[in-house]
Design a protein around this motif. Sequence first.
Motif, PDB file in Angstrom:
ATOM      1  N   ARG A  67      18.599  65.929   0.213  1.00  0.00           N
ATOM      2  CA  ARG A  67      19.634  66.233   1.524  1.00  0.00           C
ATOM      3  C   ARG A  67      20.258  65.192   2.245  1.00  0.00           C
ATOM      4  O   ARG A  67      20.728  65.529   2.757  1.00  0.00           O
ATOM      5  CB  ARG A  67      18.691  67.386   1.933  1.00  0.00           C
ATOM      6  N   ALA A  68      19.220  64.534   2.409  1.00  0.00           N
ATOM      7  CA  ALA A  68      19.726  63.178   3.332  1.00  0.00           C
ATOM      8  C   ALA A  68      21.164  62.897   3.382  1.00  0.00           C
ATOM      9  O   ALA A  68      22.018  61.765   4.528  1.00  0.00           O
ATOM     10  CB  ALA A  68      19.030  62.067   4.042  1.00  0.00           C
ATOM     11  N   THR A  69      21.239  61.881   2.154  1.00  0.00           N
ATOM     12  CA  THR A  69      22.763  61.557   1.407  1.00  0.00           C
ATOM     13  C   THR A  69      23.127  62.297   1.189  1.00  0.00           C
ATOM     14  O   THR A  69      25.098  61.793   0.268  1.00  0.00           O
ATOM     15  CB  THR A  69      21.789  60.514   0.381  1.00  0.00           C
ATOM     16  N   ASP A  70      23.848  63.548   1.147  1.00  0.00           N
ATOM     17  CA  ASP A  70      24.742  64.647   0.683  1.00  0.00           C
ATOM     18  C   ASP A  70      24.290  64.673  -0.843  1.00  0.00           C
ATOM     19  O   ASP A  70      25.573  64.600  -1.471  1.00  0.00           O
ATOM     20  CB  ASP A  70      25.734  64.402   1.462  1.00  0.00           C
ATOM     21  N   GLY A  71      23.122  64.511  -1.034  1.00  0.00           N
ATOM     22  CA  GLY A  71      23.484  64.539  -3.085  1.00  0.00           C
ATOM     23  C   GLY A  71      24.051  63.506  -3.160  1.00  0.00           C
ATOM     24  O   GLY A  71      24.214  63.169  -4.510  1.00  0.00           O
ATOM     25  N   PHE A  72      23.635  61.911  -2.932  1.00  0.00           N
ATOM     26  CA  PHE A  72      23.765  60.840  -3.335  1.00  0.00           C
ATOM     27  C   PHE A  72      25.546  61.202  -3.187  1.00  0.00           C
ATOM     28  O   PHE A  72      26.792  60.264  -4.032  1.00  0.00           O
ATOM     29  CB  PHE A  72      23.806  60.333  -4.322  1.00  0.00           C
ATOM     30  N   HIS A  73      26.461  61.694  -2.271  1.00  0.00           N
ATOM     31  CA  HIS A  73      27.637  61.784  -2.575  1.00  0.00           C
ATOM     32  C   HIS A  73      28.574  60.076  -2.355  1.00  0.00           C
ATOM     33  O   HIS A  73      28.084  59.372  -1.025  1.00  0.00           O
ATOM     34  CB  HIS A  73      28.339  62.286  -1.162  1.00  0.00           C
ATOM     35  N   ARG A  74      29.692  59.607  -2.700  1.00  0.00           N
ATOM     36  CA  ARG A  74      29.810  59.191  -2.521  1.00  0.00           C
ATOM     37  C   ARG A  74      30.321  58.515  -0.988  1.00  0.00           C
ATOM     38  O   ARG A  74      30.845  57.468  -0.775  1.00  0.00           O
ATOM     39  CB  ARG A  74      31.431  58.437  -3.133  1.00  0.00           C
ATOM     40  N   PRO A  82      23.158  45.004  -7.637  1.00  0.00           N
ATOM     41  CA  PRO A  82      22.510  44.883  -9.412  1.00  0.00           C
ATOM     42  C   PRO A  82      21.932  46.095 -10.095  1.00  0.00           C
ATOM     43  O   PRO A  82      21.676  46.073 -11.061  1.00  0.00           O
ATOM     44  CB  PRO A  82      22.442  43.833 -10.007  1.00  0.00           C
ATOM     45  N   HIS A  83      20.979  46.517  -9.559  1.00  0.00           N
ATOM     46  CA  HIS A  83      19.582  47.573  -9.362  1.00  0.00           C
ATOM     47  C   HIS A  83      19.902  48.356  -8.846  1.00  0.00           C
ATOM     48  O   HIS A  83      19.588  49.528  -9.427  1.00  0.00           O
ATOM     49  CB  HIS A  83      18.801  46.533  -8.730  1.00  0.00           C
ATOM     50  N   PHE A  84      20.519  48.831  -7.383  1.00  0.00           N
ATOM     51  CA  PHE A  84      20.675  50.263  -6.718  1.00  0.00           C
ATOM     52  C   PHE A  84      21.783  50.272  -6.074  1.00  0.00           C
ATOM     53  O   PHE A  84      22.510  49.227  -5.772  1.00  0.00           O
ATOM     54  CB  PHE A  84      19.465  49.875  -5.411  1.00  0.00           C
ATOM     55  N   ALA A  85      22.176  51.251  -6.209  1.00  0.00           N
ATOM     56  CA  ALA A  85      23.168  52.265  -5.019  1.00  0.00           C
ATOM     57  C   ALA A  85      22.623  52.186  -3.662  1.00  0.00           C
ATOM     58  O   ALA A  85      21.708  52.660  -3.798  1.00  0.00           O
ATOM     59  CB  ALA A  85      24.351  53.137  -5.983  1.00  0.00           C
ATOM     60  N   VAL A  86      23.229  51.893  -2.593  1.00  0.00           N
ATOM     61  CA  VAL A  86      22.536  51.475  -1.366  1.00  0.00           C
ATOM     62  C   VAL A  86      23.598  53.406  -0.663  1.00  0.00           C
ATOM     63  O   VAL A  86      24.607  52.223  -0.950  1.00  0.00           O
ATOM     64  CB  VAL A  86      22.964  50.427  -0.611  1.00  0.00           C
ATOM     65  N   TYR A  87      22.444  53.890   0.233  1.00  0.00           N
ATOM     66  CA  TYR A  87      23.261  55.038   0.487  1.00  0.00           C
ATOM     67  C   TYR A  87      22.937  55.203   2.611  1.00  0.00           C
ATOM     68  O   TYR A  87      21.643  55.013   1.906  1.00  0.00           O
ATOM     69  CB  TYR A  87      23.184  56.381  -0.368  1.00  0.00           C
ATOM     70  N   ALA A  88      23.673  55.355   3.117  1.00  0.00           N
ATOM     71  CA  ALA A  88      22.767  55.511   4.225  1.00  0.00           C
ATOM     72  C   ALA A  88      22.471  57.006   3.807  1.00  0.00           C
ATOM     73  O   ALA A  88      22.322  58.255   3.631  1.00  0.00           O
ATOM     74  CB  ALA A  88      23.985  55.926   5.203  1.00  0.00           C
ATOM     75  N   ALA A  89      20.713  56.982   5.310  1.00  0.00           N
ATOM     76  CA  ALA A  89      20.467  58.422   4.525  1.00  0.00           C
ATOM     77  C   ALA A  89      19.694  59.032   6.537  1.00  0.00           C
ATOM     78  O   ALA A  89      18.373  58.997   5.735  1.00  0.00           O
ATOM     79  CB  ALA A  89      19.145  57.790   3.735  1.00  0.00           C
ATOM     80  N   GLY A  90      20.223  58.806   7.241  1.00  0.00           N
ATOM     81  CA  GLY A  90      19.484  59.182   8.517  1.00  0.00           C
ATOM     82  C   GLY A  90      20.033  57.470   9.150  1.00  0.00           C
ATOM     83  O   GLY A  90      19.810  56.628   8.976  1.00  0.00           O
ATOM     84  N   PRO A  91      19.286  58.127  10.255  1.00  0.00           N
ATOM     85  CA  PRO A  91      18.975  56.877  11.849  1.00  0.00           C
ATOM     86  C   PRO A  91      18.372  56.375  10.939  1.00  0.00           C
ATOM     87  O   PRO A  91      16.889  56.478  11.316  1.00  0.00           O
ATOM     88  CB  PRO A  91      18.860  58.280  12.680  1.00  0.00           C
ATOM     89  N   GLY A  92      18.597  54.801  10.681  1.00  0.00           N
ATOM     90  CA  GLY A  92      17.962  53.773  10.821  1.00  0.00           C
ATOM     91  C   GLY A  92      17.437  53.621   9.160  1.00  0.00           C
ATOM     92  O   GLY A  92      16.352  52.817   9.168  1.00  0.00           O
ATOM     93  N   VAL A  93      17.644  54.327   8.320  1.00  0.00           N
ATOM     94  CA  VAL A  93      17.343  54.405   6.676  1.00  0.00           C
ATOM     95  C   VAL A  93      18.354  54.142   6.366  1.00  0.00           C
ATOM     96  O   VAL A  93      19.552  55.209   6.106  1.00  0.00           O
ATOM     97  CB  VAL A  93      16.521  55.594   6.736  1.00  0.00           C
ATOM     98  N   ALA A  94      17.995  53.815   4.979  1.00  0.00           N
ATOM     99  CA  ALA A  94      19.108  53.564   3.770  1.00  0.00           C
ATOM    100  C   ALA A  94      17.644  54.161   2.478  1.00  0.00           C
ATOM    101  O   ALA A  94      17.207  53.705   2.451  1.00  0.00           O
ATOM    102  CB  ALA A  94      19.875  52.804   3.464  1.00  0.00           C
ATOM    103  N   ALA A  95      18.563  55.007   1.771  1.00  0.00           N
ATOM    104  CA  ALA A  95      18.283  55.360   0.518  1.00  0.00           C
ATOM    105  C   ALA A  95      18.983  53.725  -0.108  1.00  0.00           C
ATOM    106  O   ALA A  95      19.868  54.436  -1.157  1.00  0.00           O
ATOM    107  CB  ALA A  95      18.794  56.281   0.049  1.00  0.00           C
ATOM    108  N   LYS A  96      17.947  54.028  -1.764  1.00  0.00           N
ATOM    109  CA  LYS A  96      18.391  52.088  -2.180  1.00  0.00           C
ATOM    110  C   LYS A  96      18.561  53.648  -3.459  1.00  0.00           C
ATOM    111  O   LYS A  96      16.983  53.338  -4.537  1.00  0.00           O
ATOM    112  CB  LYS A  96      17.390  51.297  -2.677  1.00  0.00           C
ATOM    113  N   ARG A  97      18.544  53.723  -4.019  1.00  0.00           N
ATOM    114  CA  ARG A  97      18.976  54.268  -5.712  1.00  0.00           C
ATOM    115  C   ARG A  97      19.347  53.660  -6.803  1.00  0.00           C
ATOM    116  O   ARG A  97      20.268  53.221  -7.197  1.00  0.00           O
ATOM    117  CB  ARG A  97      19.916  55.890  -5.627  1.00  0.00           C
TER     118      ARG A  97
END
Length: 364
Positions: A67-74, A82-97
């Motif tokens: 929900r925070a990453t809009d479904g890991f939207h581009r 090499p290991h993760f794609a990084v998404y903005a997930a909210g104020p001050g937080v990133a999600a490393k998928r």
Amino acid sequence: MRDAAAAALHHAVVAVAAAALVTLAVTLFLLWRKKKKKRRVATASNADRAMKAPAPLPVVPLADVERATDGFHRTRLIGRGPHFAVYAAGPGVAAKRMHPHLVLGAAGGRHFPSAVRSLAVPPHPDLAALVGVSEGPGERVLLVDRAPAGSRGLDTLLFGAASALTWRHRAEVAAAAAAAARALAHLHAHGVAHGRVRPCNVLVVVVINGSAQTRLTDYGLAGFLDAADGNANIEEDVYMFGAVLLELLTGRLWDGGALADWALPRIRAGSEVLDAAADKAEARLLARAARVALACVGNADGRSRPRMNEVADILSDVEAAFRRREGEVGEDDGGGDEERLSGCLLAPSRSVHKADLLLRPPPV
């Protein structure tokens, strides 16, 4: 006569028995006191550990991360490695998928998330911390502190297409590297090896007043993501921190250790490798950092390398000297830095003559 002898024997037996009972009672009492003291010390030690122990990494429902990453939207994608794609997930937080092919392997299957949860350490201002973990079918996600606006990886500053660090910039970043050293020392104090001390994992942040700061990212992942780095340890962290300093100071790539082969003999011999003089004060600070790099990289035996807290203390002195020079703390005391910084891991420099500066000019 026979009655007197029997009475004497009886008294002797009673005396011996009484002495034995007293000795036993004293021994039991001392043992009880010792055991009680041990319990008290153990209780206090456990309480201290409980106070110092970091909170376990929270497990965040995958639905919340999606929900925070809009479904890991581009449109939320802010980086890829090499290991993760990084998404903005909210104020001050990133999600490393984690990339899907890794989720199916040992890194994402057997070792995640237990290996990640072991990386929980108390917060530190110079460390981009892990703040949560999430998983689901085919998904492994790390939640981390997001890099501040305007921050750039040290590798981009050094070797990017538009890289052109002046001597002042190099002195400033070398001083700011004290923060990355403090972050490493913090990890080591809690039994965590970074395992990936590289320029790309040193973020350089330029704050409002124009001075630089550094933050350390991506700690502890090498142990379960990279089979080749599975033996990461704190001695190797110290070595690679010295390698990062050499890259910063020379503008040359590490190149599998070729930089050390080129730089270390020159540092030891005091050979001149400068084609153009830097400002004397900047040059002195850069030379200090060069000798710290030598102490980190110059010992083949990891046990002979300095501890990271020692490196951090010295670079913190360099940082303070640079800040004073820039007028952020106060007026320079006119040469006191050289004396105060002389408690280096190696002997202090003979002078601030150009021949003592073990760098090459920044790229034009």
